[in-house]
Design a protein around this motif. Structure first.
Motif, short mmCIF file in Angstrom:
data_model
loop_
_atom_site.label_atom_id
_atom_site.label_comp_id
_atom_site.label_asym_id
_atom_site.label_seq_id
_atom_site.Cartn_x
_atom_site.Cartn_y
_atom_site.Cartn_z
N GLU A 1 0.85 -1.18 0.00
CA GLU A 1 0.00 0.00 0.00
C GLU A 1 0.89 1.23 0.00
O GLU A 1 1.93 1.25 0.66
N ASN B 1 0.45 5.38 0.63
CA ASN B 1 -0.44 6.43 1.14
C ASN B 1 -1.84 5.91 1.40
O ASN B 1 -2.84 6.55 1.07
N GLY B 2 -1.96 4.72 1.97
CA GLY B 2 -3.24 4.15 2.36
C GLY B 2 -4.02 3.46 1.28
O GLY B 2 -5.09 2.93 1.55
N SER B 3 -3.54 3.44 0.05
CA SER B 3 -4.25 2.76 -1.05
C SER B 3 -3.43 1.58 -1.54
O SER B 3 -2.20 1.67 -1.62
N GLU C 1 6.09 -1.03 7.78
CA GLU C 1 5.66 0.31 7.38
C GLU C 1 6.86 1.25 7.38
O GLU C 1 7.82 1.04 8.11
#
Length: 163
Positions: A74, A76-78, A152
């Motif tokens: 992922e 930026n959250g997508s 992350e």
């Protein structure tokens, strides 16, 4: 007498076997997995293929035999890309290995990422790599266990483009 022996001995052996198996538990820690490199391999109209190099560190005090893995990236959250690999690797205790796997993204995901960056002065990309590692032993062809992993971090585009 023989009947009495069978009635006592067989349940005793079964209980003893079960008690011995109760002590066999599995306490493997998931390996530390981080991104080492990502490189575009093929670009087609609807999807892109990347070579993703992973650094895998065994934090256990016993060998960790990886049978395969599945993963998602992922940005930026997508969801950006995903993949699976049946490559196997044996990592000794407190050692590390590099594994290059295939990562597939679709064009719409890339366009979404570019749209989210356009018109902003964002130079930091937050990434999240998640997945599962299937592992077992060298002698058994099937996977015995599956452990999840998460990594992350943030990439600074200005730093990457200066090189």
């Amino acid at each position: 007498m023989r009947f009495l022996t069978h009635q006592l001995l067989v349940p005793f052996i079964v209980l003893l076997t079960l008690a011995g198996c109760a002590g066999i538990t599995y306490h493997a820690q998931p390996p530390q997995i981080s991104l080492n490199n990502i490189q575009l391999v093929n670009a087609h109209l609807l999807e892109q293929e990347y070579a993703l190099t992973l650094r895998i560190q065994n934090t256990n005090d016993f060998p960790f035999f990886i049978k395969g893995l599945s993963y998602q990236l992922e940005i930026n959250g997508s969801e950006f890309a995903h993949g699976v690999s049946s490559q196997s690797v044996n990592i000794l205790p407190y050692q590390e290995a590099y594994l290059t796997v295939s990562l597939i993204s679709n064009t719409l995901g890339v366009i979404r990422q570019l749209e989210s960056l356009s018109g902003t002065n964002k130079t930091d990309l937050h990434f999240r790599l998640t997945g599962k590692v299937s592992h077992g032993t060298v002698n058994i062809p099937a996977s015995m266990y599956s452990l999840p992993f998460v990594k992350e971090g943030t990439l600074n585009l200005n730093t990457l483009l200066k090189k």
